[in-house]
Design a protein around this motif. Structure first.
Motif, PDB file in Angstrom:
ATOM      1  N   ALA A  25     -60.704  44.468   6.889  1.00 25.91           N
ATOM      2  CA  ALA A  25     -59.754  45.430   6.331  1.00 25.91           C
ATOM      3  C   ALA A  25     -58.673  45.789   7.345  1.00 25.91           C
ATOM      4  CB  ALA A  25     -60.488  46.682   5.866  1.00 25.91           C
ATOM      5  N   GLY A  26     -59.067  45.956   8.603  1.00 28.34           N
ATOM      6  CA  GLY A  26     -58.107  46.283   9.643  1.00 28.34           C
ATOM      7  C   GLY A  26     -57.101  45.165   9.874  1.00 28.34           C
ATOM      8  N   LEU A  27     -57.579  43.925   9.884  1.00 28.70           N
ATOM      9  CA  LEU A  27     -56.681  42.784  10.067  1.00 28.70           C
ATOM     10  C   LEU A  27     -55.682  42.687   8.911  1.00 28.70           C
ATOM     11  CD1 LEU A  27     -59.190  40.071  11.352  1.00 28.70           C
ATOM     12  CD2 LEU A  27     -57.430  41.264  12.678  1.00 28.70           C
ATOM     13  N   VAL A  30     -52.999  45.341   9.452  1.00 28.08           N
ATOM     14  CA  VAL A  30     -52.063  44.931  10.508  1.00 28.08           C
ATOM     15  C   VAL A  30     -51.088  43.886   9.982  1.00 28.08           C
ATOM     16  CG1 VAL A  30     -51.871  43.751  12.729  1.00 28.08           C
ATOM     17  CG2 VAL A  30     -53.634  45.492  12.384  1.00 28.08           C
ATOM     18  N   PHE A  31     -51.634  42.909   9.253  1.00 25.36           N
ATOM     19  CA  PHE A  31     -50.781  41.871   8.645  1.00 25.36           C
ATOM     20  C   PHE A  31     -49.750  42.511   7.718  1.00 25.36           C
ATOM     21  CE2 PHE A  31     -50.167  39.312   4.768  1.00 25.36           C
ATOM     22  CZ  PHE A  31     -49.498  38.223   5.305  1.00 25.36           C
ATOM     23  N   GLY A  32     -50.194  43.443   6.879  1.00 27.65           N
ATOM     24  CA  GLY A  32     -49.291  44.100   5.946  1.00 27.65           C
ATOM     25  C   GLY A  32     -48.225  44.910   6.663  1.00 27.65           C
ATOM     26  N   ALA A  33     -48.613  45.577   7.764  1.00 28.85           N
ATOM     27  CA  ALA A  33     -47.644  46.385   8.506  1.00 28.85           C
ATOM     28  C   ALA A  33     -46.530  45.518   9.089  1.00 28.85           C
ATOM     29  CB  ALA A  33     -48.363  47.150   9.627  1.00 28.85           C
ATOM     30  N   VAL A  34     -46.910  44.329   9.581  1.00 37.70           N
ATOM     31  CA  VAL A  34     -45.910  43.417  10.151  1.00 37.70           C
ATOM     32  C   VAL A  34     -44.934  42.954   9.065  1.00 37.70           C
ATOM     33  CG1 VAL A  34     -45.556  41.165  11.218  1.00 37.70           C
ATOM     34  CG2 VAL A  34     -47.411  42.657  12.016  1.00 37.70           C
ATOM     35  N   SER A  47     -38.319  47.218  -2.539  1.00 34.09           N
ATOM     36  CA  SER A  47     -39.223  46.185  -3.041  1.00 34.09           C
ATOM     37  C   SER A  47     -40.424  46.004  -2.118  1.00 34.09           C
ATOM     38  CB  SER A  47     -38.484  44.860  -3.217  1.00 34.09           C
ATOM     39  OG  SER A  47     -37.929  44.425  -1.994  1.00 34.09           O
ATOM     40  N   ALA A  48     -40.296  46.364  -0.826  1.00 31.45           N
ATOM     41  CA  ALA A  48     -41.422  46.235   0.096  1.00 31.45           C
ATOM     42  C   ALA A  48     -42.575  47.143  -0.317  1.00 31.45           C
ATOM     43  CB  ALA A  48     -40.985  46.565   1.527  1.00 31.45           C
ATOM     44  N   LEU A  49     -42.254  48.321  -0.854  1.00 28.53           N
ATOM     45  CA  LEU A  49     -43.307  49.230  -1.296  1.00 28.53           C
ATOM     46  C   LEU A  49     -44.129  48.618  -2.419  1.00 28.53           C
ATOM     47  CD1 LEU A  49     -41.367  52.632  -1.307  1.00 28.53           C
ATOM     48  CD2 LEU A  49     -43.231  51.970   0.224  1.00 28.53           C
ATOM     49  N   LEU A  50     -43.461  47.913  -3.321  1.00 33.81           N
ATOM     50  CA  LEU A  50     -44.147  47.326  -4.468  1.00 33.81           C
ATOM     51  C   LEU A  50     -44.803  46.003  -4.125  1.00 33.81           C
ATOM     52  CD1 LEU A  50     -44.824  47.232  -7.501  1.00 33.81           C
ATOM     53  CD2 LEU A  50     -42.577  46.205  -7.876  1.00 33.81           C
ATOM     54  N   PHE A  51     -44.080  45.134  -3.415  1.00 35.81           N
ATOM     55  CA  PHE A  51     -44.544  43.777  -3.213  1.00 35.81           C
ATOM     56  C   PHE A  51     -45.322  43.575  -1.910  1.00 35.81           C
ATOM     57  CE2 PHE A  51     -40.809  43.200  -6.004  1.00 35.81           C
ATOM     58  CZ  PHE A  51     -41.457  42.624  -7.080  1.00 35.81           C
ATOM     59  N   VAL A  52     -45.314  44.562  -1.013  1.00 30.60           N
ATOM     60  CA  VAL A  52     -46.050  44.436   0.244  1.00 30.60           C
ATOM     61  C   VAL A  52     -47.107  45.524   0.365  1.00 30.60           C
ATOM     62  CG1 VAL A  52     -45.912  44.390   2.757  1.00 30.60           C
ATOM     63  CG2 VAL A  52     -44.108  43.331   1.388  1.00 30.60           C
ATOM     64  N   ALA A  53     -46.664  46.783   0.331  1.00 32.68           N
ATOM     65  CA  ALA A  53     -47.590  47.887   0.589  1.00 32.68           C
ATOM     66  C   ALA A  53     -48.731  47.937  -0.425  1.00 32.68           C
ATOM     67  CB  ALA A  53     -46.832  49.212   0.595  1.00 32.68           C
ATOM     68  N   LEU A  54     -48.403  47.849  -1.712  1.00 30.24           N
ATOM     69  CA  LEU A  54     -49.440  47.950  -2.742  1.00 30.24           C
ATOM     70  C   LEU A  54     -50.464  46.822  -2.661  1.00 30.24           C
ATOM     71  CD1 LEU A  54     -50.588  49.394  -5.187  1.00 30.24           C
ATOM     72  CD2 LEU A  54     -48.972  48.136  -6.633  1.00 30.24           C
ATOM     73  N   PRO A  55     -50.049  45.542  -2.594  1.00 24.48           N
ATOM     74  CA  PRO A  55     -51.063  44.483  -2.465  1.00 24.48           C
ATOM     75  C   PRO A  55     -51.907  44.598  -1.201  1.00 24.48           C
ATOM     76  CG  PRO A  55     -48.965  43.545  -3.139  1.00 24.48           C
ATOM     77  CD  PRO A  55     -48.701  44.979  -2.773  1.00 24.48           C
ATOM     78  N   LEU A  57     -52.739  47.368   0.488  1.00 22.85           N
ATOM     79  CA  LEU A  57     -53.707  48.459   0.334  1.00 22.85           C
ATOM     80  C   LEU A  57     -54.866  48.042  -0.576  1.00 22.85           C
ATOM     81  CD1 LEU A  57     -51.344  51.559   0.026  1.00 22.85           C
ATOM     82  CD2 LEU A  57     -52.774  50.904   1.974  1.00 22.85           C
ATOM     83  N   LEU A  58     -54.550  47.340  -1.658  1.00 24.81           N
ATOM     84  CA  LEU A  58     -55.603  46.870  -2.557  1.00 24.81           C
ATOM     85  C   LEU A  58     -56.507  45.860  -1.860  1.00 24.81           C
ATOM     86  CD1 LEU A  58     -53.562  46.398  -5.865  1.00 24.81           C
ATOM     87  CD2 LEU A  58     -55.258  48.168  -5.372  1.00 24.81           C
ATOM     88  N   ALA A  59     -55.914  44.938  -1.102  1.00 27.01           N
ATOM     89  CA  ALA A  59     -56.712  43.935  -0.396  1.00 27.01           C
ATOM     90  C   ALA A  59     -57.592  44.577   0.671  1.00 27.01           C
ATOM     91  CB  ALA A  59     -55.793  42.893   0.241  1.00 27.01           C
ATOM     92  N   ALA A  60     -57.052  45.561   1.411  1.00 26.23           N
ATOM     93  CA  ALA A  60     -57.834  46.238   2.446  1.00 26.23           C
ATOM     94  C   ALA A  60     -58.990  47.016   1.826  1.00 26.23           C
ATOM     95  CB  ALA A  60     -56.932  47.168   3.252  1.00 26.23           C
ATOM     96  N   ALA A  61     -58.728  47.714   0.721  1.00 26.67           N
ATOM     97  CA  ALA A  61     -59.801  48.454   0.047  1.00 26.67           C
ATOM     98  C   ALA A  61     -60.887  47.516  -0.451  1.00 26.67           C
ATOM     99  CB  ALA A  61     -59.213  49.248  -1.120  1.00 26.67           C
ATOM    100  N   LEU A  62     -60.497  46.377  -0.979  1.00 25.70           N
ATOM    101  CA  LEU A  62     -61.467  45.406  -1.472  1.00 25.70           C
ATOM    102  C   LEU A  62     -62.275  44.811  -0.324  1.00 25.70           C
ATOM    103  CD1 LEU A  62     -62.277  44.211  -4.218  1.00 25.70           C
ATOM    104  CD2 LEU A  62     -60.685  42.342  -3.788  1.00 25.70           C
ATOM    105  N   ALA A  63     -61.630  44.578   0.810  1.00 24.54           N
ATOM    106  CA  ALA A  63     -62.334  44.023   1.968  1.00 24.54           C
ATOM    107  C   ALA A  63     -63.364  44.991   2.526  1.00 24.54           C
ATOM    108  CB  ALA A  63     -61.327  43.657   3.058  1.00 24.54           C
ATOM    109  N   ALA A  64     -63.128  46.291   2.370  1.00 24.18           N
ATOM    110  CA  ALA A  64     -64.052  47.294   2.901  1.00 24.18           C
ATOM    111  C   ALA A  64     -65.257  47.533   2.000  1.00 24.18           C
ATOM    112  CB  ALA A  64     -63.315  48.613   3.121  1.00 24.18           C
TER     113      ALA A  64
END
Length: 304
Positions: A25-27, A30-34, A47-55, A57-64
């Protein structure tokens, strides 16, 4: 009854996220922040909020969240991969959305098959695994493409006499609200800027995607190749828009005829070459989406 191996999956299931879950989740964060920072620096914060931040956050939550079964782990891994692919593709995330049902079906189908073959003789998997690969070989160079040349035809009857319709068509397309529900729900890019007019040979129409909330820029340039009473044929000169990832426009044929003194039938046919395989999945899907897109084009030419 449970499939062989499912009890072992349940027994091995931790009660909560373990160290590996949090590291993954942390990795991802970090990838998303970059990627988010890069999008903001290039002036694409909205568009970054929709196409970067949202996916992300969902991927990190799923990984945890620890998966309890093999199918659960496959679902989590597949979803994380799709979400991160959407981040990399940015506005091209619509490609991921379109492909997601096929990816899930293949991943879970393969998992179920391997479960079923656990107790089978040793040679069975070696025979079955190549069969799983066959549907994905189309268009790879190993197997030929099936029917990549496709076309759509849209017909509308407008409440205008034929001469007024001809005048509207000659004035060129103009932006209008998207009426198609599939185009709106999937966020399929539509032209935000339209330039050009005329129905004489050599006249050009340009459909620009610059500044569109969902489009990465570029344009589609069409040219009148032939013109006669109530019939115009177009060729496509250039396509630098996102649609070029999915298909190659080849030609368009526009015809209209009077139904009665106050109504005119307008018919447009677009021929294109499908860019995505396999044909049994992307053929009908692209046909349906392009049918909606051509309908929107017809609205742009006839609605004011």
């Amino acid at each position: 009854m449970t499939e062989p191996g499912e009890h072992e999956d349940e027994a091995a299931d931790p009660s909560g996220p373990n160290h590996a879950n949090w590291v993954l989740a942390g990795l991802i964060v970090v990838f998303g922040a970059v990627v988010f920072g890069s999008a903001v620096r290039h002036g694409r914060a909205d568009s970054a909020l929709l196409f970067v931040a949202l996916p992300v956050l969902l991927a990190a939550a799923l990984a945890a969240i620890p998966a309890r079964t093999s199918h659960g782990r496959v679902f989590a891994a597949t979803t994380i991969a799709l979400l991160l692919a959407a981040v990399v593709l940015h506005e091209g995330a619509v490609c991921v959305i379109l492909a997601a049902p096929l990816v899930y079906a293949v991943a879970h189908g393969a998992t179920a098959l391997f479960h079923a073959l656990r107790g089978a003789p040793r040679g069975y998997p070696a025979l079955v695994v190549p069969l799983l690969l066959l549907p994905g070989l189309e268009g790879s160079g190993i197997a030929p493409r099936l029917a990549p040349e496709q076309s759509v035809e849209v017909v509308r009857v407008v409440a205008l006499p034929a001469d007024q319709v001809a005048g509207r068509l000659a004035a060129g397309p103009r932006p209008v609200p998207v009426r198609s529900v599939p185009l709106r729900l999937l966020g399929v890019p539509t032209p935000g800027q339209v330039a050009g007019d005329g129905l004489d040979p050599g006249d050009r129409w340009s459909f620009g995607y610059h500044g569109s909330a969902h489009g990465p820029g570029g344009h589609l340039l069409a040219e009148v190749r032939a013109s006669e009473p109530r019939h115009v044929a177009f060729g496509f000169v250039e396509n630098t828009s996102i649609t070029g990832r999915w298909l190659d426009f080849e030609r368009a044929d526009l015809r209209w005829r009077a139904v009665d003194p106050g109504h005119t039938e307008v018919r447009i046919r677009v021929d294109y070459r499908r860019g995505l395989d396999p044909s049994w999945y992307f053929g009908p899907l692209q046909d349906a989406l392009l049918d909606a897109g051509v309908g929107h084009l017809l609205d742009m030419m006839t609605l004011r």
